[in-house]
Scaffold this motif. Structure first.
Motif, PDB file in Angstrom:
ATOM      1  N   GLY A 119       0.858  -1.178  -0.074  1.00  0.00           N
ATOM      2  CA  GLY A 119       0.084  -0.140   0.188  1.00  0.00           C
ATOM      3  C   GLY A 119       0.891   1.451   0.080  1.00  0.00           C
ATOM      4  O   GLY A 119       0.505   2.419  -0.723  1.00  0.00           O
ATOM      5  N   LYS A 120       2.002   1.265   0.519  1.00  0.00           N
ATOM      6  CA  LYS A 120       2.673   2.389   0.594  1.00  0.00           C
ATOM      7  C   LYS A 120       3.233   2.791  -0.738  1.00  0.00           C
ATOM      8  O   LYS A 120       3.335   3.800  -0.974  1.00  0.00           O
ATOM      9  N   LEU A 121       3.789   1.893  -1.557  1.00  0.00           N
ATOM     10  CA  LEU A 121       4.190   1.992  -2.862  1.00  0.00           C
ATOM     11  C   LEU A 121       3.142   2.687  -3.660  1.00  0.00           C
ATOM     12  O   LEU A 121       3.332   3.619  -4.430  1.00  0.00           O
ATOM     13  N   LEU A 122       2.122   2.006  -3.500  1.00  0.00           N
ATOM     14  CA  LEU A 122       0.789   2.403  -4.586  1.00  0.00           C
ATOM     15  C   LEU A 122       0.425   3.994  -4.039  1.00  0.00           C
ATOM     16  O   LEU A 122       0.125   4.751  -4.984  1.00  0.00           O
ATOM     17  N   PHE A 123       0.242   4.198  -2.693  1.00  0.00           N
ATOM     18  CA  PHE A 123       0.170   5.468  -2.380  1.00  0.00           C
ATOM     19  C   PHE A 123       1.100   6.339  -2.986  1.00  0.00           C
ATOM     20  O   PHE A 123       0.853   7.819  -3.545  1.00  0.00           O
ATOM     21  N   LEU A 124       2.253   6.161  -2.990  1.00  0.00           N
ATOM     22  CA  LEU A 124       3.384   7.046  -3.535  1.00  0.00           C
ATOM     23  C   LEU A 124       3.380   7.364  -4.870  1.00  0.00           C
ATOM     24  O   LEU A 124       3.485   8.331  -5.269  1.00  0.00           O
ATOM     25  N   PHE A 125       2.986   6.376  -5.766  1.00  0.00           N
ATOM     26  CA  PHE A 125       2.978   6.450  -7.069  1.00  0.00           C
ATOM     27  C   PHE A 125       1.801   7.147  -7.329  1.00  0.00           C
ATOM     28  O   PHE A 125       1.819   8.262  -8.237  1.00  0.00           O
ATOM     29  N   GLY A 128       2.217  10.934  -6.557  1.00  0.00           N
ATOM     30  CA  GLY A 128       3.261  11.565  -7.607  1.00  0.00           C
ATOM     31  C   GLY A 128       2.314  11.902  -8.731  1.00  0.00           C
ATOM     32  O   GLY A 128       2.678  12.907  -9.275  1.00  0.00           O
ATOM     33  N   ILE A 129       1.603  11.265  -9.376  1.00  0.00           N
ATOM     34  CA  ILE A 129       0.943  11.383 -10.494  1.00  0.00           C
ATOM     35  C   ILE A 129       0.002  12.460 -10.285  1.00  0.00           C
ATOM     36  O   ILE A 129      -0.197  13.483 -11.217  1.00  0.00           O
ATOM     37  N   PHE A 130      -0.912  12.381  -9.181  1.00  0.00           N
ATOM     38  CA  PHE A 130      -1.577  13.790  -8.711  1.00  0.00           C
ATOM     39  C   PHE A 130      -0.979  14.948  -8.570  1.00  0.00           C
ATOM     40  O   PHE A 130      -1.342  15.872  -8.988  1.00  0.00           O
ATOM     41  N   LEU A 131       0.328  14.871  -7.968  1.00  0.00           N
ATOM     42  CA  LEU A 131       0.876  16.080  -7.675  1.00  0.00           C
ATOM     43  C   LEU A 131       1.532  16.636  -8.918  1.00  0.00           C
ATOM     44  O   LEU A 131       1.654  18.039  -9.018  1.00  0.00           O
ATOM     45  N   PHE A 132       2.053  16.025  -9.890  1.00  0.00           N
ATOM     46  CA  PHE A 132       2.543  16.344 -11.235  1.00  0.00           C
ATOM     47  C   PHE A 132       1.608  17.235 -12.083  1.00  0.00           C
ATOM     48  O   PHE A 132       1.811  18.109 -12.437  1.00  0.00           O
ATOM     49  N   HIS A 133       0.352  16.484 -12.029  1.00  0.00           N
ATOM     50  CA  HIS A 133      -0.620  16.913 -13.112  1.00  0.00           C
ATOM     51  C   HIS A 133      -1.306  18.213 -12.176  1.00  0.00           C
ATOM     52  O   HIS A 133      -2.110  19.171 -13.196  1.00  0.00           O
ATOM     53  N   PHE A 134      -1.506  18.371 -11.064  1.00  0.00           N
ATOM     54  CA  PHE A 134      -2.093  19.412 -10.259  1.00  0.00           C
ATOM     55  C   PHE A 134      -1.088  20.400  -9.890  1.00  0.00           C
ATOM     56  O   PHE A 134      -1.626  21.290  -8.985  1.00  0.00           O
ATOM     57  N   ALA A 135      -0.053  20.537 -10.234  1.00  0.00           N
ATOM     58  CA  ALA A 135       1.148  21.137  -9.592  1.00  0.00           C
ATOM     59  C   ALA A 135       0.848  22.729  -9.776  1.00  0.00           C
ATOM     60  O   ALA A 135       1.032  23.464  -9.001  1.00  0.00           O
ATOM     61  N   THR A 239       5.721  25.629  -8.446  1.00  0.00           N
ATOM     62  CA  THR A 239       5.153  24.790  -9.299  1.00  0.00           C
ATOM     63  C   THR A 239       6.597  23.625  -9.959  1.00  0.00           C
ATOM     64  O   THR A 239       6.239  22.495  -9.689  1.00  0.00           O
ATOM     65  N   TRP A 240       7.648  24.172 -10.162  1.00  0.00           N
ATOM     66  CA  TRP A 240       8.725  23.192 -10.496  1.00  0.00           C
ATOM     67  C   TRP A 240       9.111  22.258  -9.438  1.00  0.00           C
ATOM     68  O   TRP A 240       9.432  21.269  -9.427  1.00  0.00           O
ATOM     69  N   THR A 241       9.130  23.001  -8.186  1.00  0.00           N
ATOM     70  CA  THR A 241       9.461  21.995  -6.947  1.00  0.00           C
ATOM     71  C   THR A 241       8.541  20.902  -6.619  1.00  0.00           C
ATOM     72  O   THR A 241       8.883  19.875  -6.672  1.00  0.00           O
ATOM     73  N   LEU A 242       7.176  21.108  -6.842  1.00  0.00           N
ATOM     74  CA  LEU A 242       6.210  20.174  -6.848  1.00  0.00           C
ATOM     75  C   LEU A 242       6.438  19.255  -7.756  1.00  0.00           C
ATOM     76  O   LEU A 242       6.205  17.957  -7.638  1.00  0.00           O
ATOM     77  N   GLN A 243       6.593  19.390  -9.177  1.00  0.00           N
ATOM     78  CA  GLN A 243       6.832  18.500 -10.138  1.00  0.00           C
ATOM     79  C   GLN A 243       8.001  17.712  -9.850  1.00  0.00           C
ATOM     80  O   GLN A 243       7.916  16.497  -9.993  1.00  0.00           O
ATOM     81  N   LEU A 244       9.280  18.135  -9.197  1.00  0.00           N
ATOM     82  CA  LEU A 244      10.228  17.382  -9.156  1.00  0.00           C
ATOM     83  C   LEU A 244       9.888  16.590  -8.032  1.00  0.00           C
ATOM     84  O   LEU A 244      10.475  15.276  -8.032  1.00  0.00           O
ATOM     85  N   PHE A 247       8.129  13.731  -9.472  1.00  0.00           N
ATOM     86  CA  PHE A 247       8.922  12.741  -9.997  1.00  0.00           C
ATOM     87  C   PHE A 247       9.668  11.662  -9.011  1.00  0.00           C
ATOM     88  O   PHE A 247       9.731  10.528  -9.275  1.00  0.00           O
ATOM     89  N   VAL A 248      10.311  12.263  -7.882  1.00  0.00           N
ATOM     90  CA  VAL A 248      10.764  11.464  -6.959  1.00  0.00           C
ATOM     91  C   VAL A 248       9.781  10.442  -6.215  1.00  0.00           C
ATOM     92  O   VAL A 248       9.958   9.226  -6.134  1.00  0.00           O
ATOM     93  N   LEU A 249       8.619  11.178  -5.967  1.00  0.00           N
ATOM     94  CA  LEU A 249       7.561  10.133  -5.562  1.00  0.00           C
ATOM     95  C   LEU A 249       7.162   8.848  -6.549  1.00  0.00           C
ATOM     96  O   LEU A 249       7.065   7.628  -6.088  1.00  0.00           O
TER      97      LEU A 249
END
Length: 418
Positions: A119-125, A128-135, A239-244, A247-249
């Motif tokens: 569950g931890k890996l799925l939550f991070l993934f 990350g997708i949500f944070l990138f598209h709504f940054a 915004t760039w910091t959130l997108q970076l 990517f880490v997530l």
């Protein structure tokens, strides 16, 4: 140079002497192991020393920055002394080796269990997708700004303090050197906190809650004092910091690095293709609107609107006629020769009404209230109604006679039968 015991799935090993254990990764890639991890649990009734063994002690062969940071943290990491510990291993990560050194001749147990969906890996993934598209939208939200400040203050206190005191540091070089050291120290603190989370929560829960509460309130107060971001440059950097961070997530949320790289590349391409696709849709809408046949809409006028429009249009047309007759291009002599009353036409051109008072009076007598025209219309409608009434009465009498005949016909037959 010491041989270690190889661990496999569903192994349960009990020993009481010092020994090292290794788990060798399976290099065959399977997508159903995308969020799968291997859980290793070591427990004993007495304390033992748990010491990870890294194959890259000098950290020179690290391929990525994340591997170098993990290697540096493992070098600085001290052996853990406890009675129970957990170790989570990604499916396609590095080979993991560790050493167990008990202090007393007390048996300890090593259990290996696979978790197909971590569950931890799925939550991070997903995060990350949500944070990138709504940054972009999140960087402009005041609530998310305060939440980010609280999280940064709790997990990276040195970085938060350094950002708060940035205005008091004269040189940019000094600031970036201090920032690099603060980030390394914060990463080391996060790694230590992650490894000892269960022990800290069970043994020092009150201190842990007090730390998060105090640092969270202080961070919120500082962020509220400075206020949310207002300039476009600061919003873009955020915004760039959130997108970076996204990517880490994403990279940390999957066990297969190639899948993480592919998802990051697709996200970047989708973000880059958003502008051309938006422009193409806008042009298509314009073209469709241009070639689309407009449907005619008819608006019906009321009686009052019809009368007002007739009066205004009549006045406008008369003024246009007067202006045309005053123009030098108007053939005045030809028009005068064909008119029966030239003086009246001249008076009209100079501004007199186009209808004389006698004509107005005659029109009112003929078409006004109580006129002969209305009387004729009224008498015609009455005559038509009187003509229709006898016909209707005759028709009704015929229908009544037919009904009476239908009702009276059975009686003679009935008498004859009687």
């Amino acid at each position: 140079g010491k041989n270690c015991s190889l661990l496999q799935e569903m192994d349960v090993i009990q020993k009481q002497d010092e020994n090292c254990y290794c788990y060798v990764q399976n290099r065959t890639i399977h997508l159903h192991y995308l969020w799968s991890t291997l859980q290793i649990k070591v427990n004993s009734r007495e304390k033992f020393r748990f010491e990870p063994i890294s194959e890259k002690n000098n950290c020179r062969n690290s391929e990525t920055v994340f591997e170098f940071a993990a290697c540096a943290i493992q070098i600085l990491w001290k052996p853990e002394i406890c009675t129970e510990t957990f170790l989570s291993i990604k499916q396609y990560g590095e080979d993991v080796c560790f050493k167990i050194q008990p202090f007393k001749m007390e048996p300890y147990t090593v259990r290996v269990k696979r978790e197909m969906l971590d569950g931890k890996l799925l939550f991070l993934f997903v995060a990350g997708i949500f944070l990138f598209h709504f940054a972009n939208s999140l960087s402009r939200s005041a609530k998310f700004f305060y939440l980010s400040g609280i999280i940064l203050g709790a997990l990276a206190l040195l970085v938060f303090v350094l950002l708060t005191l940035k205005r008091f540091i004269p040189r940019h070089s000094t600031f970036w050197i201090l920032m690099s050291g603060s980030w390394m120290a914060s990463l080391y603190f996060i790694y230590c906190f992650k490894e000892n989370m269960q022990w800290l929560w069970s043994e020092h829960r009150n201190y842990l809650l007090g730390y998060f509460l105090a640092v969270g309130i202080t961070s919120f107060a500082i962020c509220y004092q400075h206020g949310p971001l207002t300039t476009e440059l600061s919003i873009t950097l955020f915004t760039w910091t959130l997108q970076l961070t996204a990517f880490v997530l994403i990279y940390c949320g999957v066990t297969i690095p190639q899948v993480a790289y592919a998802v990051i590349a697709v996200s970047l391409c989708s973000k880059g293709l958003g502008y051309p696709l938006g422009a193409a849709c806008h042009v298509a809408r314009k073209i469709k609107h241009h070639f689309k046949s407009k449907k005619l809409v008819f608006k019906y006028l009321t009686e009052e609107e019809y009368r007002e429009q007739g009066e205004s249009e009549t006045i406008r047309a008369l003024e246009e006629l007067r202006s045309f007759c005053r123009s030098p291009d108007f053939p005045s002599w030809i028009a005068v020769s064909k008119l029966q009353a030239p003086h009246r036409f001249a008076a009209f051109v100079l501004g007199s009404p186009h209808v004389s008072p006698a004509e107005t009076k005659a029109h009112d007598e003929q078409y006004g209230i109580g006129s002969s025209f209305l009387e004729e219309q009224l008498f015609e409608t009455r005559a038509q109604s009187e003509q229709d009434e006898p016909a209707n009465s005759v028709h009704e009498e015929d229908e009544e006679n037919e009904n009476e005949m239908h009702t009276q016909t059975p009686f003679p037959y009935a008498t004859e039968l009687l």
